[in-house]
Design an enzyme around this catalytic site. Structure first.
Site, PDB file in Angstrom:
ATOM      1  N   ASP A  54       9.996   5.615 -10.162  1.00 36.04           N
ATOM      2  CA  ASP A  54       9.310   6.244 -11.513  1.00 36.04           C
ATOM      3  C   ASP A  54       9.731   7.578 -11.930  1.00 36.04           C
ATOM      4  O   ASP A  54       9.961   7.973 -12.923  1.00 36.04           O
ATOM      5  CB  ASP A  54       7.937   6.299 -11.807  1.00 36.04           C
ATOM      6  CG  ASP A  54       7.193   5.038 -11.848  1.00 36.04           C
ATOM      7  OD1 ASP A  54       8.032   4.000 -11.745  1.00 36.04           O
ATOM      8  OD2 ASP A  54       5.931   4.667 -11.730  1.00 36.04           O
ATOM      9  N   LYS A  80      -0.501  -4.261  -3.342  1.00 40.08           N
ATOM     10  CA  LYS A  80      -1.784  -3.708  -2.996  1.00 40.08           C
ATOM     11  C   LYS A  80      -1.899  -2.305  -3.581  1.00 40.08           C
ATOM     12  O   LYS A  80      -1.329  -1.376  -3.034  1.00 40.08           O
ATOM     13  CB  LYS A  80      -1.923  -3.535  -1.609  1.00 40.08           C
ATOM     14  CG  LYS A  80      -3.223  -3.004  -1.093  1.00 40.08           C
ATOM     15  CD  LYS A  80      -3.208  -3.030   0.453  1.00 40.08           C
ATOM     16  CE  LYS A  80      -4.790  -2.297   0.928  1.00 40.08           C
ATOM     17  NZ  LYS A  80      -4.879  -0.769   0.604  1.00 40.08           N
ATOM     18  N   SER A 111       0.640  -1.136  -0.023  1.00 35.06           N
ATOM     19  CA  SER A 111       0.118   0.000  -0.178  1.00 35.06           C
ATOM     20  C   SER A 111       0.812   1.142   0.044  1.00 35.06           C
ATOM     21  O   SER A 111       1.471   1.477  -0.935  1.00 35.06           O
ATOM     22  CB  SER A 111      -0.831  -0.030   1.313  1.00 35.06           C
ATOM     23  OG  SER A 111      -2.054   1.021   0.976  1.00 35.06           O
TER      24      SER A 111
END
Length: 532
Positions: free
Chosen positions: A315, A329, A304
């Protein structure tokens, strides 16, 4: 007698029997007007079929039933075919469920351990209610109010429940103290006890700091910033943030923390759901650590908000992700309160990393398979070999710098570190499973408490422990408790056993500030991060 005469004779008899049978049958059938009236009586003007059924049971069922309990039992059934993270939290469980998020609870302010049916105070929280009441490390708790907790079979959770309560309420602890001939009674006024979310932060060497956080709660950002400022003052130029076993928490807190490392207008993540339009979350450029090198440690139990953090760093090409593929998740829950104090944590959206990845692993084959995924990864060899992981080429994405990353289930690290099997043996497994290793460390610390009181850091503790044959002492202790010595296993696992024993003794003495620096000495993922 001909047929016509026979028919004439039987007809009156058959008619008579039919009338009698009809009268008898009528006694056992409900009156139509009553059925109709009953149906109209319980048809709600508004509401669902479930409302109608509950109303029928409540008003017309033959026996007395607890409809509230029926509702409690029905809610999980309603949710079972939804995603694995939409859950109902009963009112009785709300306080415990929210402790990690809220960051505190009402309690007496002690760490205790139940050792051989004896509840012993391991550590008194500095400045907490118990310290103010005069409770000391090493005290044995005999009673909590009128409840006997010594020498009885009672779980730690139950004992903890007895000590917790509303802020400002009083609890009487009856204790036994070494050197005192009589039991001592102490009245403790429950206070707000913080739930620490940053386990530890310390310098690994002259330039590299290490910070481990176990959740993303309401106070995590403040703890996080305080730790980073402290480490920077000590010369930190690189930070290793450990999110292994961190299962997530509050999304806005994770966003605040990520923001500290990004230049302005960098996408951190976006969320989108059927009832929620796309919402972008971007950095504001006001972070204090935009020039600090960042590496993030993850494992299969990082989930999460931990994955949000790792995904944003990866990224944006802001740092290295090191370890093993994370849980997977990528769903956002909102906690919605219900009138009786319970709540529904409802999945309302998916989150996407800056490159557009959804890292939510599939759950369309049922919750059992969903949660068994970790075990299946182990069996498949994913914990030991990077090449065992195959990604869907249709879920290929690009980082800001043009590196290829994949969606479809978790964050794949930039630097894969296999699970460490060095020193693993059946004996190590057995002594861990039985808790004899941990029990020994507690017994050791308790026996040597007076001379260990003044040890202030893990280096002093390890230096003190050099003169003890800890592994053999532990093995003898376990043998007295019923686990036979295994000389081959002891030899194979010696270094792991020794390090774990030292780490647990240090935790008993100075908490996590002693535990993690010692355990880190044999942590292959951390050691790999230090090399980068």
């Amino acid at each position: 007698m001909n047929k016509s005469n026979l028919r004439a004779l039987l007809t009156p008899i058959v008619l008579a029997l039919a009338i009698v049978f009809g009268m008898m049958l009528n006694r056992f059938l409900p009156d139509r007007t009553q059925v109709s009236a009953s149906s109209e009586m319980f048809l709600p003007v508004t509401g669902s079929k479930l409302d109608l059924i509950i109303s029928m049971i409540q008003n017309s069922y033959v026996d007395t039933v607890d409809t509230r309990q029926i509702v409690e039992n029905t809610i999980p059934v309603l949710l079972k075919d939804l995603d694995p993270h939409t859950v109902y939290i009963p009112a009785k469980d709300m306080q415990r469920a929210n402790e990690g998020i809220v960051g505190n609870f009402g309690g007496v302010g002690i760490q205790f351990y139940k050792y051989l049916d004896t509840v012993t105070v391991v550590k008194v929280v500095p400045g907490g209610p118990s310290e103010k009441a005069g409770i000391k490390d090493g005290d044995r708790i005999v009673r909590v109010n009128d409840s006997l907790v010594a020498g009885v079979k009672m779980s730690q959770d139950k004992i903890q429940e007895l000590m917790r309560g509303e802020l400002g309420t009083k609890v009487e602890l009856t204790i036994a103290r070494r050197g005192e001939p009589q039991l001592i009674k102490k009245e403790v006024v429950r206070g707000s006890i913080p739930v620490k979310s940053v386990d530890v932060a310390y310098m690994l060497n002259d330039t590299t700091g290490y910070l481990k956080t176990n959740t993303f709660g309401m106070h995590t950002y403040a703890e996080f910033m305080q730790a980073l400022v402290k480490l920077k003052a000590e010369g930190m130029r690189k930070i290793i943030i450990d999110l292994r076993e961190n299962e997530g928490g509050v999304l806005p807190i994770a966003i605040q923390m990520i923001n500290e490392f990004l230049d302005a207008d960098r996408l951190i993540l976006y969320t989108q759901g059927q009832a929620q339009p796309r919402t972008d979350y971007k950095s504001n450029g006001k972070g204090q650590f935009k020039d600090l090198r960042v590496d993030v440690l993850i494992s299969e139990f990082s989930a999460s908000a931990s994955e949000i953090f790792a995904g944003a760093i990866q990224d944006n090409d802001r740092g290295l992700i090191i370890g093993r593929r994370s849980f997977g998740k990528g769903l956002v829950q909102e906690q919605r309160p219900l009138p009786d104090g319970s709540a529904l944590r409802l999945t309302v959206a998916r989150y996407y990393t800056p490159s557009g990845r959804s890292i939510q692993k599939p759950y369309n084959e049922g919750k059992e398979k969903y949660y068994n995924d970790i075990y299946n990864r182990l069996v498949h060899g994913e914990f030991s070999q990077k090449d065992s992981i195959v990604f869907d080429e249709n879920l290929k994405y690009q980082t800001v710098g043009g590196r290829t990353v994949y969606g479809g289930g978790g964050i794949m690290p930039d630097v894969f570190v296999p699970a460490d099997t060095t020193g693993v043996s059946r004996y190590l497994s057995d002594v861990t499973r039985t808790q004899f290793l941990y029990d020994y460390t507690f017994d050791f610390m308790d026996r040597h408490r007076p001379e260990m009181t003044n040890l202030k850091d893990y280096k002093q503790i390890q230096n003190y422990l050099k003169s003890f044959d800890l592994v053999n002492e532990m093995a003898n202790y376990a043998a007295r408790r019923g686990l036979k010595r295994d000389e081959k296993g002891i030899k194979e696992s010696y270094q792991v056993l020794r390090t774990r024993i030292e780490a647990f003794i240090a935790r008993h003495t100075i908490d996590d500030e002693g535990f993690y620096p010692i355990l880190g000495q044999i942590d292959n993922t951390l050691q790999e991060a230090i090399k980068q």
